[in-house]
Design an enzyme around this catalytic site. Structure first.
Site, PDB file in Angstrom:
ATOM      1  N   GLY A 213       0.809  -1.210   0.000  1.00 36.29           N
ATOM      2  CA  GLY A 213       0.000   0.000   0.000  1.00 36.29           C
ATOM      3  C   GLY A 213       0.845   1.263   0.000  1.00 36.29           C
ATOM      4  CB  SER A 214       0.059   4.648   1.211  1.00 37.17           C
ATOM      5  OG  SER A 214      -1.089   4.823   0.403  1.00 37.17           O
ATOM      6  CB  THR A 215       4.328   1.525   3.600  1.00 38.14           C
ATOM      7  OG1 THR A 215       4.160   0.273   2.923  1.00 38.14           O
ATOM      8  CG2 THR A 215       3.354   1.606   4.760  1.00 38.14           C
ATOM      9  CE  LYS A 217       0.433   6.700  -1.758  1.00 36.12           C
ATOM     10  NZ  LYS A 217      -0.741   7.334  -1.116  1.00 36.12           N
TER      11      LYS A 217
END
Length: 482
Positions: A213-215, A217
């Site tokens: 997921g957004s980790t 990024k």
């Protein structure tokens, strides 16, 4: 002697010589193979003929041995078995062993040649079992286990400066002592664990790669800064909101319609977890540059050993631009273990230098003498010191003002990144909640933590990295530096 009799004599002599040669071969060259063959019952009898050496946490054993009334005189016991099972693994008289119990089996049972004295070697006597001293901090391990509670998930805490693993938790867990023996009760306990749909025997911290997921990024941000696509985390990006995936009619939006994601800086985009910014950024960089950066952190490396081998974390190669955009927000076919994401956080905390994760400090013989001392080693440089400092600053903003506020700890500098990874057909599955972070005290001591929580009982709207995973990371960071 007549000719027929002479031929029979020569044939019999040849048979005798062949038999003697075969016996010599069996007793000499093949002796070790037969002695060590797992199908030889004497191997198992020898292994459990005396108490095994122990696995240590904080210098104290979390394993033991208990006398039995069977042919196998001793069986393994465990202190706080479910707490440490993801680290120790199990050793069973029926079902074998895994993890540290398996990797260091010969040291623990005394058959390792490094433990033998000259007298032992001469008399072929098995030495007293040695011990395996782990790098774990018991307080960190306990804090993570308690914080995860009854949830399904995993957490890893590392010392960024050394790579030492301070905590490795996986829940639900199991008690390896329940099936360490050979009784009917042991067999029933093994079956119960094996049939459990939650798979407690799986070490989720090491062996279960999931969408990060957004980790992820953070990886894309590192690539953009290293490549020079953006000069700092405070430079405005070229990011429309919403963002139409290249060559499609699919529109990507942000979790919050009011978040200031249009042309946001990397700092703001991490603070609000702007999907549009990092999807566009991944496309602008191109899949090859993002992949190269991911691999510096350990993605696509199938030989990350702790020494227990971790599952391979993946950043895909064969993608079109739309798929590359989704990979930039930790979706599409991205896969990461909690260990892998802890390595990302540790590299950022350590100025860009990534140390190899290390779970074992040293091995000792039965008298406590060191047989092998493990020293910190470097996996590689993932980014410049300047880029690492920029990302640490932006991660602090996430905790101070953004989605990671549940990780705040008084007296410590804390940086983090939340993530909520979707999965299932058309994202129908319960999302995975992620949080990766680092903390630093006034003396400069650091810890990096990655947490993944899969809570199938929570309402979908209540699942978030900041809500479910950040409190677990906070507990482990406080235990490590408090």
């Amino acid at each position: 002697m007549n000719k027929p009799l002479r031929r029979v004599s020569v044939f019999c002599l040849a048979l005798i010589m062949a038999l003697m040669g075969w016996a010599t071969w069996i007793q000499g060259a093949k002796a070790t193979d037969f002695k060590e063959d797992s199908h030889n019952p004497r191997v198992t009898i020898g292994k459990y003929a005396a108490p095994l050496g122990n696995i240590l946490v904080d210098g104290k054993p979390v394993t033991g041995s208990a006398a039995t009334s069977s042919t196998l005189k001793y069986k393994r016991t465990y202190k706080d078995g479910p707490l440490y099972a993801p680290v120790t693994g199990f050793t069973s008289q029926i079902f074998g062993s895994n993890q540290l119990e398996s990797l260091y089996g010969t040291l623990l049972d005394g058959s390792d040649s490094r433990l033998q004295s000259p007298a032992d070697a001469l008399t072929r006597t098995r030495a007293k079992g040695g011990d395996v001293a782990t790098t774990l901090d018991g307080k960190v391990q306990q804090a993570g286990y308690r914080a995860l509670g009854g949830k399904k998930g995993a957490a890893v805490a590392m010392d960024p400066a050394t790579g030492r693993i301070l905590g490795m938790v996986s829940t639900p867990s199991y008690d390896p002592g329940k099936f360490a023996g050979s009784s009917t009760a042991d067999q029933k306990a093994w079956k119960k664990m094996s049939d459990d749909p939650d798979s407690p025997e799986v070490n989720r911290a090491l062996r279960q790669p999931l969408p990060p997921g957004s980790t992820f990024k953070l990886v894309v941000a590192a690539a953009a800064l290293e490549d020079g696509l953006y000069s700092s985390v405070d430079e405005h990006t070229d990011s429309p909101d919403p963002y139409t995936l290249p060559h499609t009619r699919t529109t990507l939006k942000n979790e919050s319609a009011s978040a200031p994601c249009r042309n946001a800086t990397i700092r703001t985009a991490l603070q609000y977890s702007c999907n549009t910014v990092f999807a566009k950024m991944a496309v602008d960089l191109g899949k090859d540059k993002v992949k190269a950066q991911a691999e510096k952190f350990g993605f696509n490396d199938g030989k990350v050993d702790t020494p227990v081998r971790a599952g391979k974390s993946l950043y895909p190669s064969d993608m079109d631009q739309a798929q590359t955009a989704l990979s930039g927000i930790g979706q599409f076919n991205d896969q990461a273990t909690p260990l892998q994401m802890a390595m990302v956080a540790a590299a950022i905390a350590n100025g860009g230098e990534l140390k190899n994760p290390q779970l074992v400090d040293k091995l000792t013989d039965g008298g406590g003498n060191t047989v092998q001392q493990n020293s910190p080693s470097t996996y590689g440089r993932t980014m410049s010191g300047r880029t690492a400092a920029q990302l640490r600053s932006a991660m602090q903003t996430v905790v101070d003002k953004g989605t990671g506020s549940n990780a705040k700890i008084g007296g410590l500098t804390v940086g983090g990144k939340t993530g909520t990874a979707q999965h299932g057909v058309d994202n129908s599955g319960t999302p995975y909640a992620w949080f990766v972070s680092y903390a630093q005290d006034a003396g400069g001591h650091q810890v990096a933590v990655a947490v993944m929580v899969e809570d199938g009982h929570a309402a979908r709207s209540e699942i978030s990295g900041g809500g479910l995973a950040a409190p677990v990371a906070r507990a482990m960071m406080r235990a490590a530096l408090g």
